[in-house]
Design a protein around this motif. Structure first.
Motif, PDB file in Angstrom:
ATOM      1  N   ARG A   1     -10.467  -7.914  63.331  1.00 61.05           N
ATOM      2  CA  ARG A   1      -9.321  -8.450  64.069  1.00 61.05           C
ATOM      3  C   ARG A   1      -9.225  -9.964  63.911  1.00 61.05           C
ATOM      4  O   ARG A   1      -8.136 -10.524  63.905  1.00 61.05           O
TER       5      ARG A   1
ATOM      6  N   LEU B   1      -0.707  -8.653  58.425  1.00 63.10           N
ATOM      7  CA  LEU B   1      -0.309  -7.370  58.985  1.00 63.10           C
ATOM      8  C   LEU B   1      -0.229  -6.316  57.893  1.00 63.10           C
ATOM      9  O   LEU B   1       0.259  -6.579  56.789  1.00 63.10           O
TER      10      LEU B   1
ATOM     11  N   LEU C   1      -1.620 -14.584  60.317  1.00 61.79           N
ATOM     12  CA  LEU C   1      -1.852 -13.212  60.765  1.00 61.79           C
ATOM     13  C   LEU C   1      -1.468 -12.300  59.601  1.00 61.79           C
ATOM     14  O   LEU C   1      -0.345 -12.376  59.101  1.00 61.79           O
TER      15      LEU C   1
ATOM     16  N   ARG D   1      -6.303 -11.825  62.214  1.00 58.24           N
ATOM     17  CA  ARG D   1      -6.026 -13.263  62.332  1.00 58.24           C
ATOM     18  C   ARG D   1      -7.065 -14.011  61.517  1.00 58.24           C
ATOM     19  O   ARG D   1      -8.248 -13.992  61.851  1.00 58.24           O
TER      20      ARG D   1
ATOM     21  N   GLN E   1       2.073 -13.314  58.138  1.00 60.43           N
ATOM     22  CA  GLN E   1       2.938 -13.887  59.164  1.00 60.43           C
ATOM     23  C   GLN E   1       2.429 -15.259  59.573  1.00 60.43           C
ATOM     24  O   GLN E   1       1.289 -15.413  60.028  1.00 60.43           O
TER      25      GLN E   1
ATOM     26  N   GLN F   1       8.292   1.833  58.481  1.00 62.17           N
ATOM     27  CA  GLN F   1       6.946   1.273  58.359  1.00 62.17           C
ATOM     28  C   GLN F   1       6.386   1.012  59.751  1.00 62.17           C
ATOM     29  O   GLN F   1       7.042   0.396  60.594  1.00 62.17           O
ATOM     30  N   TYR F   2       5.158   1.466  59.982  1.00 58.51           N
ATOM     31  CA  TYR F   2       4.476   1.285  61.262  1.00 58.51           C
ATOM     32  C   TYR F   2       3.338   0.300  61.055  1.00 58.51           C
ATOM     33  O   TYR F   2       2.542   0.454  60.128  1.00 58.51           O
ATOM     34  N   PHE F   3       3.272  -0.683  61.957  1.00 58.97           N
ATOM     35  CA  PHE F   3       2.357  -1.796  61.760  1.00 58.97           C
ATOM     36  C   PHE F   3       1.071  -1.661  62.556  1.00 58.97           C
ATOM     37  O   PHE F   3       1.043  -1.093  63.662  1.00 58.97           O
ATOM     38  N   GLY F   4       0.011  -2.239  61.989  1.00 56.50           N
ATOM     39  CA  GLY F   4      -1.224  -2.422  62.716  1.00 56.50           C
ATOM     40  C   GLY F   4      -1.190  -3.721  63.497  1.00 56.50           C
ATOM     41  O   GLY F   4      -0.210  -4.473  63.433  1.00 56.50           O
ATOM     42  N   ALA F   5      -2.288  -3.987  64.228  1.00 56.66           N
ATOM     43  CA  ALA F   5      -2.352  -5.170  65.093  1.00 56.66           C
ATOM     44  C   ALA F   5      -2.665  -6.444  64.324  1.00 56.66           C
ATOM     45  O   ALA F   5      -2.535  -7.535  64.862  1.00 56.66           O
TER      46      ALA F   5
ATOM     47  N   ALA G   1       0.931  -6.393  66.980  1.00 59.96           N
ATOM     48  CA  ALA G   1       1.563  -5.373  66.134  1.00 59.96           C
ATOM     49  C   ALA G   1       3.050  -5.251  66.437  1.00 59.96           C
ATOM     50  O   ALA G   1       3.438  -4.960  67.561  1.00 59.96           O
TER      51      ALA G   1
ATOM     52  N   TYR H   1      12.279  -4.431  65.238  1.00 59.25           N
ATOM     53  CA  TYR H   1      10.929  -4.302  65.775  1.00 59.25           C
ATOM     54  C   TYR H   1      10.769  -5.251  66.960  1.00 59.25           C
ATOM     55  O   TYR H   1      11.417  -6.286  67.031  1.00 59.25           O
TER      56      TYR H   1
ATOM     57  N   TYR I   1       1.678  -7.767  54.788  1.00 55.02           N
ATOM     58  CA  TYR I   1       2.556  -8.896  55.075  1.00 55.02           C
ATOM     59  C   TYR I   1       1.713 -10.040  55.634  1.00 55.02           C
ATOM     60  O   TYR I   1       0.729  -9.829  56.327  1.00 55.02           O
TER      61      TYR I   1
END
Lengths: 113, 110
Positions: free
Chosen positions: A9, A90, A88, A109, A37, A102-106, B42, B36, A35
């Motif tokens: 994380r 992702l 970050l 960092r 960020q 598309q479903y993202f993870g947390a 997330a 989103y 990605y």
């Protein structure tokens, strides 16, 4: 159903080092996208993998690379870290068809000192 | 180059207000537009829009797409403090990547 899992994380590295980030997609999903960020640039596409093949790549230097394993898990690697790589990171997973959600993870960092 | 522009960049409202977030885009190919919500880390999926004029609705949130004028709006009615987040708009040009806007930071104060 478990979501997208990213590890670690948090990471702190120094300039010149390299780092590997990991992403486990939602069960049954075969596509993984990465990605970056940052506050200034927002979310920017790095690359996408489907069935262990890179199908698309964003405008990032060659220091950024990735791969996908046969179980759809993916890793991305950044070599020769620079201060500007602090961000970050992702990961997102999908079934892999055009126009899939598309479903993202947390995210991971990464801080480069 | 594909481009997604969101406005406003930030917004502060009181609980109970209604807000409208805007997203305009210029892309060479268009397959869908996605919204989103990003609270801590997330981004969580809200809506996918592919056809003009058809409103998508989920509780107090709704969204619509105008493919002729190349924009979408996200409406939130009766806002709550839990709606405080960054709302991201993304366009899918059908090349297995999403192009994102910079996001709208919404703050809802009691």
């Amino acid at each position: 159903k478990a979501g997208v899992t990213q590890t670690p994380r948090y990471l702190i590295k120094t300039r010149g080092q390299q780092v590997t980030l990991s992403c486990s997609p939602i069960s049954g999903h075969r596509s993984v996208s990465w990605y970056q960020q940052t506050p200034g640039q927002g979310l920017q596409f790095l690359f996408e993998y489907f069935s262990e093949t890179q199908r698309n790549k964003g405008n990032f230097p060659g220091r950024f690379s990735g791969r996908q394993f046969s179980n759809s898990r993916s890793e991305m690697n950044v070599s020769t870290l620079e201060l500007g790589d602090s961000a970050l990171y992702l990961c997102a997973s999908s079934l892999g068809q055009v126009t899939d959600i598309q479903y993202f993870g947390a995210g991971t960092r990464l801080s480069v000192l | 180059e594909d481009k997604v522009v969101q406005s406003p960049l930030s917004l502060v409202v009181h609980e109970g207000d209604t807000v409208t977030l805007n997203c305009s885009y210029e892309v060479t190919n268009f397959r869908s537009l996605l919204w989103y919500k990003q609270e801590k880390k997330a981004p969580t999926f809200l809506f996918m829009l592919t056809s003009s004029g058809i409103e998508k609705k989920s509780g107090r949130l709704s969204s619509i797409l105008d493919k002729k004028e190349l924009f979408s709006i996200l409406n939130i009615t009766a806002t709550q403090t839990g709606d405080s987040a960054v709302y991201l708009c993304a366009v899918d040009p059908g090349s297995y990547q999403l192009t994102f806007g910079k996001g709208t930071k919404l703050s809802v104060i009691p």
